[in-house]
Design a protein around this motif. Structure first.
Motif, PDB file in Angstrom:
ATOM      1  N   CYS A 242       1.030  -1.263   0.195  1.00 52.18           N
ATOM      2  CA  CYS A 242       0.107   0.017   0.185  1.00 52.18           C
ATOM      3  C   CYS A 242       0.801   1.076  -0.048  1.00 52.18           C
TER       4      CYS A 242
ATOM      5  N   PRO B 277      -4.342  17.048   0.478  1.00 51.11           N
ATOM      6  CA  PRO B 277      -5.670  15.241   1.486  1.00 51.11           C
ATOM      7  C   PRO B 277      -6.764  15.303   1.192  1.00 51.11           C
ATOM      8  N   GLN B 278      -7.334  14.424   1.818  1.00 50.61           N
ATOM      9  CA  GLN B 278      -8.288  14.395   2.106  1.00 50.61           C
ATOM     10  C   GLN B 278      -8.934  13.729   3.886  1.00 50.61           C
ATOM     11  N   CYS B 279      -8.473  12.397   4.277  1.00 51.31           N
ATOM     12  CA  CYS B 279      -8.449  12.161   5.781  1.00 51.31           C
ATOM     13  C   CYS B 279      -6.683  12.381   6.409  1.00 51.31           C
ATOM     14  N   GLY B 280      -6.178  12.450   5.171  1.00 54.64           N
ATOM     15  CA  GLY B 280      -4.077  12.436   5.219  1.00 54.64           C
ATOM     16  C   GLY B 280      -3.548  11.066   5.044  1.00 54.64           C
ATOM     17  N   TYR B 281      -4.929  10.472   6.124  1.00 50.72           N
ATOM     18  CA  TYR B 281      -3.837   9.155   6.200  1.00 50.72           C
ATOM     19  C   TYR B 281      -2.254   9.220   5.499  1.00 50.72           C
TER      20      TYR B 281
ATOM     21  N   LEU C  41      -1.256   4.139  -2.102  1.00 48.44           N
ATOM     22  CA  LEU C  41      -2.535   4.078  -2.392  1.00 48.44           C
ATOM     23  C   LEU C  41      -3.857   5.324  -1.472  1.00 48.44           C
TER      24      LEU C  41
ATOM     25  N   ARG D  66      -7.362   6.103  -0.162  1.00 45.06           N
ATOM     26  CA  ARG D  66      -8.590   5.253  -0.584  1.00 45.06           C
ATOM     27  C   ARG D  66      -9.937   6.462  -0.655  1.00 45.06           C
ATOM     28  N   CYS D  67      -9.738   7.766  -0.522  1.00 45.28           N
ATOM     29  CA  CYS D  67     -10.614   8.975  -0.624  1.00 45.28           C
ATOM     30  C   CYS D  67      -9.724  10.126  -1.397  1.00 45.28           C
ATOM     31  N   GLY D  68      -9.342   8.996  -2.436  1.00 41.56           N
ATOM     32  CA  GLY D  68      -9.322   9.287  -3.878  1.00 41.56           C
ATOM     33  C   GLY D  68      -9.039  10.829  -4.229  1.00 41.56           C
TER      34      GLY D  68
ATOM     35  N   HIS E 120      -5.995  11.240  -5.961  1.00 42.63           N
ATOM     36  CA  HIS E 120      -5.469  10.876  -7.531  1.00 42.63           C
ATOM     37  C   HIS E 120      -5.125  11.970  -8.146  1.00 42.63           C
TER      38      HIS E 120
END
Ligand code: FES
Ligand code: FES
Lengths: 159, 772
Positions: free
Chosen positions: A45, A100-104, A136, A138-140, A142
């Protein structure tokens, strides 16, 4: 137990741990550097991406798949050490593009992107896809990852 | 529910307690809005200011060390800056930024002078605190505007008192109250007014004047995530990063079969692993849906815990469903869709209409279990020493964390504190809270603070999956090609039934008021839950993420069978602008004019009527293959969404999505940059599901364990995405989930357009699309 000495973000650390403990857990649970994330534990990942510096050259490596016993004398840079203050060209681009979204996943994305730009200051889309498909999100995020890498490249990477 | 040690966990019914079914405390319920003489909105609040009761709201106005706290959300500091609490959990949906923006707008301060802090979990002060149903913006809009406007009112009153003028003649913006114009203009900064403001009686919320949308300076403008810099420097502490003095690390061995339990275990080999401290058994809750127990290995590091668990020997009682598999479930579904279900809705006479139809179609669709795949696996830190518990959780439901921790430990809820940490993704997975129950139980047993975490395999094999299901669809058209009959016979693994709410098994599995079915004069929906022990839960767009795929693909089949254009048939089904009754989340009405509009925008912007060759891809380096275009449109949770997707299907059958155009009407958009991110995320999530998503069941457990056998969409598979928000001054709706369901049928319809092969079972089977 194994006694291992390695440099992390310019500081020398000696750790006394099980030899098979992956670098990821040494960073997170022993050294308290939690910026490097756990995502899969199997080099699938890219969340745990850090730099290994050899002869001054940074390579992106998956810290979850690197047993600490193989790293005696190694030099590692994590997201905490990429810059003191978020001023690395890639971090600045990430801020400008609001990636970032969640940023993780982003520490792994940023470390992978920084290594890419260090090796190839002007990557094209296909090269970006190739270098970054291993991390990877997951939040998208890209599209903004691509845009931010182009932005950082245009501004000139500082490594 | 009133928890007891070992008691049955009832299904929490309040959103705060973990249900995803939305409360809709809309302003209809507690507000009346009218235009004042001055043109501003007068908001009449029947009930509390901000949210707590009036006494609490009044008590919330105070000065502490020179700061001015007005209500639960706002603190204004002497330097004029403000601290605003973000009330809900942040899981990547952006509410830590967007909700405080709403407060700041009405408070009348510059966004740059605002500091945002995550609120503690305290629903008496802040109102319901959870992240689910895409309700964060829509249900808090009024509450937060009132919170900001109430504080502004006090500051304006303080300035007007000092000047001896009518407050109605004063204005407030950028942290300054002003009166008069030109040479007579006077100004006082908020920071100079705090003491006086604190001495003023809190306003009657009924008297507050809210801004008109045309006056907004923060809402509707793009603002960066308040944690942006922390994130890119690796300083954000997610759940897995939280550390407490003396904290130990634990992982849990869980039964390899769903419904299994510990018969006995030998801890010795685990304790022999260096760093392992203790091995403790965790009892399942009576309602296993909320926590299924196991054996926890507690150690000095995560790695030692993982290794210790590897050495642990557990004898598992496999439970009643140990032979369950994807095949046995399909067999059940196949039988249950043969008309055996409960009739959820029946209009007209479907049997008669189908038998008299000129064109009649039948098809069976299937969807698999889907895994949430948050990049941060489930985890939680708990300190249950003594008679209090402190919990640090990346969660969507702090209230359910409290409830479950109380049940497993016997500690009363009042003695349990939950800190909401930024979560590395949620997508509905963190609407369950077994991680909090596990962490509290382990900490109680060991007497030390502990972090319980999941490896990826734990997380993937012990998820709460999107239900799997099968849909037998029938439709009839008259000689004009008008839809006169529609029937859905549905069987799924109901998530409500899974957690013990058999009475509401059909809820969010079928939507009996949704188009296209509801447009047919003869319309029947039946539903039958399958018997299973596979855990299911809410996943982004619950229910809709299956039914929208099925219905929008089947509508496409009808279009092709009757020689109609896929867009034309949708316009026909949608019909004239009108309001249809809609009982599910997003109701009470379905406004056909709004769905028509987003469909038109998506069609227009995509160049639907141009040949595909001209809308070529960005790099020109796509594999040679067959190209196609597909459309879908639906309403979800009150937002209206249309997608057009363009695909290339390579000769070996691989599908690549080249371009997506998405149009949405979600009312007022609070933070455009955050809204776009949610829509892009939903689209990419949907493409990932269509191309790759499937959890298979074998021998009573989940087969896939990591990203090698459950692939997620990677960067090289991401299409170009264009997003169009429809200008609107309607009450804002959420967005986190709405763009996810519709992309799936849009892609599958595009695949049909490219290949003539109809995808009726997800994920797409590449072998069926090979050419030559
Ligand atoms: S955690 Fe190392 S690649 Fe996923
Ligand atoms: S930003 Fe959430 S996983 Fe990438």
């Amino acid at each position: 137990m194994a006694t291992i000495t390695l440099t992390v973000n310019g500081r020398l650390h000696t750790v006394d741990v099980e030899p098979d403990m992956p670098l990821l857990w040494v960073l997170r649970d022993i050294l308290g550097l939690t910026g490097t994330k756990f995502g899969c534990g199997k080099a699938l990942c890219g969340s745990c991406t850090v730099h290994r510096i050899r002869s001054g050259v940074a390579t992106a490596v998956r810290s979850c798949a690197l047993p600490i016993a193989t790293l005696d004398g190694a030099e590692i840079v994590t997201i905490e050490g990429l810059s003191d203050d978020g001023s690395h060209a890639v971090q600045r681009a990430w801020i400008e593009e609001d990636v970032p979204q969640c940023g993780y996943c982003q520490p792994g994305q940023i470390m992978a992107a920084a290594a890419l730009l260090a090796a190839d200051p002007r990557p094209r889309d296909a090269e970006i896809d190739n270098a970054m498909r291993g991390v990877l999100c997951r939040c998208g995020t890209h599209a903004r990852i691509r845009a931010a890498i182009h932005r950082a490249a245009a501004g000139g990477g500082d490594r | 529910m009133s928890p007891r040690q070992g008691g049955r966990v009832g299904a929490p019914t309040s959103p705060d307690g973990g249900s995803t079914s939305p409360a809709r405390p809309t302003r209809r319920q507690f507000l009346k809005v009218s235009l004042s003489a001055g043109g501003g909105l007068v908001v009449v609040l029947h009930g509390p200011w901000a949210n707590g009761n009036s006494a609490a709201a009044a008590a919330g106005v105070q000065t502490t060390s020179d700061d001015f706290r007005a209500g639960p959300f706002v603190t204004v500091h002497p330097d004029g800056s403000a601290t605003i609490y973000a009330k809900n959990p942040e899981i990547g949906q952006g509410v830590k930024t967007s909700l405080p923006m709403i407060v700041a707008e009405e408070l009348g301060v510059a966004w740059e002078s605002v500091r945002v802090e995550q609120a503690p979990y305290d629903p008496d002060r802040f109102g319901p605190q959870y992240a689910g149903g895409s309700t964060g913006i829509t249900t808090n809009w009024d509450r937060l505007r009132i919170a900001g406007a109430g504080a502004r009112h006090l500051l304006v009153a303080a300035a007007s008192n000092r000047w001896g003028v009518d407050p109605a003649d004063c204005s407030a913006a950028n942290g300054v109250v002003a009166h008069g114009t030109g040479a007579g203009r006077r100004e006082l900064a908020y920071g100079e007014l705090l003491t006086e403001a604190a001495g003023i009686q809190p306003p009657d919320p009924e008297s507050l004047i809210l801004k008109r949308p045309s006056e907004f300076t923060i809402v509707g403008t793009s603002r960066s995530d308040v944690d942006l810099k922390e994130i890119v420097t690796g300083r954000t502490r997610y759940g897995l990063d939280y550390r407490v003095d003396g904290m130990q690390f634990a992982v849990i061995a869980r039964a390899p079969t769903f419904g299994g339990r510990v018969r006995s275990f030998d801890a010795k080999p685990a304790l022999a692993i260096p760093g392992v401290r203790q091995v403790v058994e965790i009892e399942p809750l009576d309602n296993r849906a909320y926590m299924s127990g196991g054996v926890a290995v507690v150690a000095d590091s995560t790695w030692a815990a993982i290794k210790g668990r590897g050495a642990l020997v557990v004898d598992w009682e496999p439970g009643p469903h140990a032979t369950e598999s994807s095949e046995t479930l399909r067999d059940q579904f196949s039988q249950l869709i043969e008309g055996k279900g409960e009739v959820v809705r029946h209009d007209g006479d479907v049997d008669e209409a189908l038998s008299s139809a000129v064109t009649r179609l039948e098809a069976v669709y299937e969807v698999p279990f889907l895994y949430h795949a948050t990049m941060e696996p489930m985890n939680c830190v708990a300190d249950a020493r003594g008679d209090q518990i402190e919990i640090w959780a990346p969660t969507q439901v702090p209230g359910l964390c409290v409830a479950l921790a109380s049940i497993v430990t016997g500690v009363p809820r009042e003695a349990i504190t939950v800190h909401m940490l930024r979560a590395g993704g949620g997508f509905g997975r963190r609407l369950m809270a077994e991680y909090a129950a596990e962490a509290a139980a382990v900490s109680k047993a060991t007497g030390a603070p502990v972090q319980v975490s999941c490896t990826r395999e734990d997380d993937m094999r012990h998820g709460y999956y999107r239900p799997a299901g099968m849909y037998r669809m029938s439709a009839g058209l008259d000689g004009d090609g008008t839809l006169i009959a529609w029937e859905s016979n549905v069987s799924t693994t109901s998530r409500h039934a899974f957690r013990g709410d058999e009475d509401t098994a059909a809820e969010t599995e079928v939507f009996p008021d949704a188009l296209p079915g509801a447009a047919a004069p003869n319309f029947r929906v039946t539903y039958a839950p399958a018997e299973t022990s596979v855990p299911t839960g809410a996943l982004r767009g619950p229910g809709k993420n299956a039914t929208t795929f099925v219905e929008q693909c089947f509508l496409d089949e009808i279009a092709h069978a009757s020689g109609q254009d896929p867009v034309a048939i949708r316009r026909r089904v949608i019909g004239e602008p009108r309001e249809l009754p809609y009982r599910d989340h997003g109701g009470p009405t379905f406004q056909t004019g709004r769905i028509r509009h987003v469909l038109d925008v998506a069609v227009e912007e995509s160049g639907w009527n141009r040949s595909l060759a001209v809308s070529s891809d960005r790099s020109g380096a796509r594999p040679t293959g067959r190209r196609g275009r597909g459309v879908a449109a639906h309403m979800m949770f009150g937002a209206y969404v249309a997608h057009v997707a363009e695909v290339t299907v390579a000769n070996d059958g691989r599908v690549r999505v080249d371009r997506v155009v998405c149009a949405l009407d979600c009312g007022i958009v609070v933070n455009p940059i955050g809204a776009r991110a949610q829509v892009e995320g939903g689209i990419l999530h949907g493409i990932s599901a269509v191309l790759h998503g499937e959890i298979t069941i074998a021998d009573g457990g989940a087969v896939e364990g990591n990203f090698d056998d459950y692939p997620l969409l990677r960067l090289d598979e991401a299409p170009e995405i264009e997003i169009h928000f429809v200008e609107s001054s309607e009450h804002p709706q959420g967005l986190g989930e709405m763009a996810f369901p519709g992309i799936m049928p849009a892609v599958c319809n595009a695949v049909f357009d490219a290949t003539g092969v109809r995808v009726r079972r997800l994920p797409i089977d590449v072998a069926e699309l090979r050419f030559g």
